[in-house]
Scaffold this active site. Sequence first.
Site, PDB file in Angstrom:
ATOM      1  N   GLU A 133      -8.181   1.866  10.696  1.00 46.83           N
ATOM      2  CA  GLU A 133      -9.268   2.671  10.101  1.00 46.83           C
ATOM      3  C   GLU A 133     -10.452   1.806   9.691  1.00 46.83           C
ATOM      4  O   GLU A 133     -11.536   2.326   9.443  1.00 46.83           O
ATOM      5  CB  GLU A 133      -8.728   3.491   8.913  1.00 46.83           C
ATOM      6  CG  GLU A 133      -8.495   2.732   7.604  1.00 46.83           C
ATOM      7  CD  GLU A 133      -7.215   1.903   7.586  1.00 46.83           C
ATOM      8  OE1 GLU A 133      -6.550   1.766   8.639  1.00 46.83           O
ATOM      9  OE2 GLU A 133      -6.886   1.367   6.508  1.00 46.83           O
TER      10      GLU A 133
ATOM     11  N   CYS B 157       0.192  -0.181   7.003  1.00 48.54           N
ATOM     12  CA  CYS B 157       0.385  -1.191   5.965  1.00 48.54           C
ATOM     13  C   CYS B 157       1.316  -0.695   4.844  1.00 48.54           C
ATOM     14  O   CYS B 157       2.519  -0.605   5.059  1.00 48.54           O
ATOM     15  CB  CYS B 157      -0.979  -1.627   5.461  1.00 48.54           C
ATOM     16  SG  CYS B 157      -0.976  -3.290   4.833  1.00 48.54           S
TER      17      CYS B 157
ATOM     18  N   ILE C  94      -4.472  -7.041   5.798  1.00 49.07           N
ATOM     19  CA  ILE C  94      -4.812  -7.272   4.389  1.00 49.07           C
ATOM     20  C   ILE C  94      -3.523  -7.316   3.575  1.00 49.07           C
ATOM     21  O   ILE C  94      -2.858  -6.287   3.412  1.00 49.07           O
ATOM     22  CB  ILE C  94      -5.735  -6.151   3.845  1.00 49.07           C
ATOM     23  CG1 ILE C  94      -7.012  -6.048   4.693  1.00 49.07           C
ATOM     24  CG2 ILE C  94      -6.081  -6.415   2.376  1.00 49.07           C
ATOM     25  CD1 ILE C  94      -7.850  -4.817   4.399  1.00 49.07           C
ATOM     26  N   ARG C  95      -3.182  -8.487   3.101  1.00 48.86           N
ATOM     27  CA  ARG C  95      -1.907  -8.669   2.381  1.00 48.86           C
ATOM     28  C   ARG C  95      -0.804  -7.865   3.084  1.00 48.86           C
ATOM     29  O   ARG C  95      -0.082  -7.066   2.496  1.00 48.86           O
ATOM     30  CB  ARG C  95      -2.039  -8.249   0.916  1.00 48.86           C
ATOM     31  CG  ARG C  95      -2.851  -9.268   0.105  1.00 48.86           C
ATOM     32  CD  ARG C  95      -3.064  -8.878  -1.344  1.00 48.86           C
ATOM     33  NE  ARG C  95      -1.826  -8.526  -2.048  1.00 48.86           N
ATOM     34  CZ  ARG C  95      -0.934  -9.399  -2.497  1.00 48.86           C
ATOM     35  NH1 ARG C  95      -1.106 -10.687  -2.302  1.00 48.86           N
ATOM     36  NH2 ARG C  95       0.126  -8.994  -3.144  1.00 48.86           N
TER      37      ARG C  95
ATOM     38  N   ARG D 184       7.360  -7.434   2.876  1.00 38.38           N
ATOM     39  CA  ARG D 184       6.080  -7.174   2.215  1.00 38.38           C
ATOM     40  C   ARG D 184       5.293  -8.470   2.034  1.00 38.38           C
ATOM     41  O   ARG D 184       5.889  -9.536   1.886  1.00 38.38           O
ATOM     42  CB  ARG D 184       6.308  -6.567   0.822  1.00 38.38           C
ATOM     43  CG  ARG D 184       6.894  -5.180   0.834  1.00 38.38           C
ATOM     44  CD  ARG D 184       7.006  -4.650  -0.588  1.00 38.38           C
ATOM     45  NE  ARG D 184       5.701  -4.523  -1.219  1.00 38.38           N
ATOM     46  CZ  ARG D 184       5.512  -4.316  -2.521  1.00 38.38           C
ATOM     47  NH1 ARG D 184       6.554  -4.232  -3.342  1.00 38.38           N
ATOM     48  NH2 ARG D 184       4.299  -4.195  -3.019  1.00 38.38           N
TER      49      ARG D 184
ATOM     50  N   HIS E 212      -4.860  -2.376   9.845  1.00 42.28           N
ATOM     51  CA  HIS E 212      -5.708  -1.261   9.387  1.00 42.28           C
ATOM     52  C   HIS E 212      -6.688  -0.794  10.471  1.00 42.28           C
ATOM     53  O   HIS E 212      -7.861  -1.191  10.434  1.00 42.28           O
ATOM     54  CB  HIS E 212      -6.515  -1.706   8.165  1.00 42.28           C
ATOM     55  CG  HIS E 212      -5.694  -1.856   6.932  1.00 42.28           C
ATOM     56  ND1 HIS E 212      -5.526  -0.847   6.021  1.00 42.28           N
ATOM     57  CD2 HIS E 212      -4.983  -2.906   6.469  1.00 42.28           C
ATOM     58  CE1 HIS E 212      -4.745  -1.256   5.037  1.00 42.28           C
ATOM     59  NE2 HIS E 212      -4.396  -2.508   5.279  1.00 42.28           N
TER      60      HIS E 212
ATOM     61  N   GLY F  50      -2.595   0.455   0.989  1.00 49.14           N
ATOM     62  CA  GLY F  50      -2.828   0.433  -0.448  1.00 49.14           C
ATOM     63  C   GLY F  50      -1.748  -0.421  -1.080  1.00 49.14           C
ATOM     64  O   GLY F  50      -1.472  -1.522  -0.601  1.00 49.14           O
ATOM     65  N   GLU F  51      -1.130   0.111  -2.090  1.00 50.24           N
ATOM     66  CA  GLU F  51      -0.058  -0.639  -2.759  1.00 50.24           C
ATOM     67  C   GLU F  51       1.197   0.244  -2.760  1.00 50.24           C
ATOM     68  O   GLU F  51       1.236   1.272  -3.421  1.00 50.24           O
ATOM     69  CB  GLU F  51      -0.506  -1.003  -4.179  1.00 50.24           C
ATOM     70  CG  GLU F  51      -0.095  -2.397  -4.601  1.00 50.24           C
ATOM     71  CD  GLU F  51       1.403  -2.545  -4.774  1.00 50.24           C
ATOM     72  OE1 GLU F  51       1.958  -3.595  -4.375  1.00 50.24           O
ATOM     73  OE2 GLU F  51       2.024  -1.605  -5.286  1.00 50.24           O
ATOM     74  N   SER F  52       2.188  -0.185  -2.002  1.00 50.29           N
ATOM     75  CA  SER F  52       3.337   0.689  -1.752  1.00 50.29           C
ATOM     76  C   SER F  52       4.141   1.005  -3.019  1.00 50.29           C
ATOM     77  O   SER F  52       4.660   2.119  -3.164  1.00 50.29           O
ATOM     78  CB  SER F  52       4.248   0.080  -0.686  1.00 50.29           C
ATOM     79  OG  SER F  52       4.649  -1.218  -1.057  1.00 50.29           O
TER      80      SER F  52
HETATM   81  N1  GLN Z   1       0.645  -5.577   0.017  1.00 49.33           N
HETATM   82  C1  GLN Z   1       0.706  -4.148  -0.030  1.00 49.33           C
HETATM   83  C2  GLN Z   1       2.095  -3.639  -0.424  1.00 49.33           C
HETATM   84  O1  GLN Z   1       3.007  -4.401  -0.457  1.00 49.33           O
HETATM   85  C3  GLN Z   1       0.307  -3.543   1.295  1.00 49.33           C
HETATM   86  C4  GLN Z   1      -1.086  -3.968   1.641  1.00 49.33           C
HETATM   87  C5  GLN Z   1      -1.923  -2.946   2.339  1.00 49.33           C
HETATM   88  O2  GLN Z   1      -1.587  -1.760   2.425  1.00 49.33           O
HETATM   89  N2  GLN Z   1      -3.073  -3.370   2.788  1.00 49.33           N
HETATM   90  O3  GLN Z   1       2.250  -2.499  -0.699  1.00 49.33           O
END
Ligand code: GLN
Length: 193
Positions: A173, A81, A135-136, A108, A171, A49-51
């Site tokens: 999952e 991630c 993913i990113r 990151r 990921h 997700g987004e940390s």
């Molecule tokens: N770019 C996200 C972060 O810095 C991590 C990306 C992800 O969990 N798929 O939190």
Amino acid sequence: MDAKIGVLAVQGAFIEHIQALTALGAECVELRQAADLQQELAGWVLPGGESTVQGKLLRDLGMYDGLRAKIAAGMPVLATCAGMILLAEKLSNDDKVHFATMPITVRRNAYGRQLGSFRTHADFGALGTIPMTFIRAPYIEKVGEGVQVLAQVDGKIVAAQYGNQLALAFHPELDTFESTAVHEYFLKMCEDK
Ligand code: GLN
């Protein structure tokens, strides 16, 4: 496998983890508030997700201390991630760290904008070759003592384990249609604890 697993469900890709673990026979509960951490659970999942958002929500919801203490005390954790970013002791491009329970330095969004998302296959410890969707994604730039490197892609560390903390840049999952090996490995960790 009748383990009960807690999946952090404040933000990000938690539903896919619940589906993957449930399909393997585990019971899952969503962790949404501090009281949820009191349950007797065999392990926890910290999803992608987004940390930054997750770190803020964990503090705002009063979950941060409880999670951190149990992870430091050996609770098995599968962190993917953003979850890996939460565990990292150091972030090379961010001043704000979160649980800092795992001696790794993580970058990151390490693959930049061009290669933000990609899928590949690579060796993962004893599990053989598995699919990996990024993913990113972050990657691990440095590991400290006691950290076992489990997977590398193009010379970058993308999976590592430190005691009961299993951290992945990708990921698993999202790739269960092809392989459930990582989730099986995590459930085994929870059983063996
Ligand atoms: N770019 C996200 C972060 O810095 C991590 C990306 C992800 O969990 N798929 O939190």
